[in-house]
Design a protein around this motif. Sequence first.
Motif, short mmCIF file in Angstrom:
data_model
loop_
_atom_site.label_atom_id
_atom_site.label_comp_id
_atom_site.label_asym_id
_atom_site.label_seq_id
_atom_site.Cartn_x
_atom_site.Cartn_y
_atom_site.Cartn_z
N UNK A 122 2.96 -18.36 -67.86
CA UNK A 122 3.05 -19.48 -66.93
C UNK A 122 4.47 -20.04 -66.91
N UNK A 123 5.08 -20.21 -65.72
CA UNK A 123 6.46 -20.71 -65.65
C UNK A 123 6.54 -22.21 -65.85
N UNK A 124 7.76 -22.71 -66.11
CA UNK A 124 7.98 -24.14 -66.24
C UNK A 124 7.95 -24.82 -64.88
N UNK A 125 8.14 -24.06 -63.83
CA UNK A 125 8.07 -24.61 -62.48
C UNK A 125 7.61 -23.51 -61.53
N UNK A 126 7.27 -23.93 -60.33
CA UNK A 126 6.85 -22.96 -59.32
C UNK A 126 7.49 -23.35 -57.99
#
Length: 223
Positions: A122-126
Amino acid sequence: MFVIVDERDIVKTGYATSFNREGVASTGLRPDEFEEWVSGAGKPDLQAVEAFLIGDCTNREAFPRLIRERCVAPVIALNDSPSLEQTLELFAAGMDDVVRKPIHVREIMARVGAIRRRKETSPEYKVVGEMRVYFDGRDPEVGGSALPLPRRERRILEYLVQNQSKRVTKTQIFNAIYGLFDDEVEEDVVESHISKLRKKLRHRLGYDPIDSKRYLGYCLTLN
């Protein structure tokens, strides 16, 4: 929402208050209440849980397995003792992390984010359309400029982005933002938050990115 399980009211209340200051929903349960709830809770309720924090409980080593049967959210043990042997036993029981109290809720949230990234990449942002939405408490960016949002509106936008591929109901949003057991706030407050959020996004984007359908819920229409 964070679920705190501990036999001591002072621990549950303390962490719930700290999470509330950060604009994050949480609830505290006694071990017996928790076992009954997690065994019978519906899927939407369990999906609203971001992490389980397991404090001082009898037979808490059995909780990770109980949780895993119903939910994939991270399970973190809150430890009073610096005992290496106890820490290793908790990891062996299936805890995703073991932390020693006192610990700031921001660190807990950061650890939960790290666990999720390891498990789900899962990324820190999208990036969604012209928006960059962060999941670490930072305000989103629209067209490269920050869009300051109140905590509840920011959390709703994050939740919509995290569930972009599906439509989410008002109840699901409420449970994620306010918690499953908050009887002091009416569920209709979600509509007010979303209305204000839509107005701000429409002003910056030039169109309304949130699609709503009666009885079905909300979803982002950005690509």
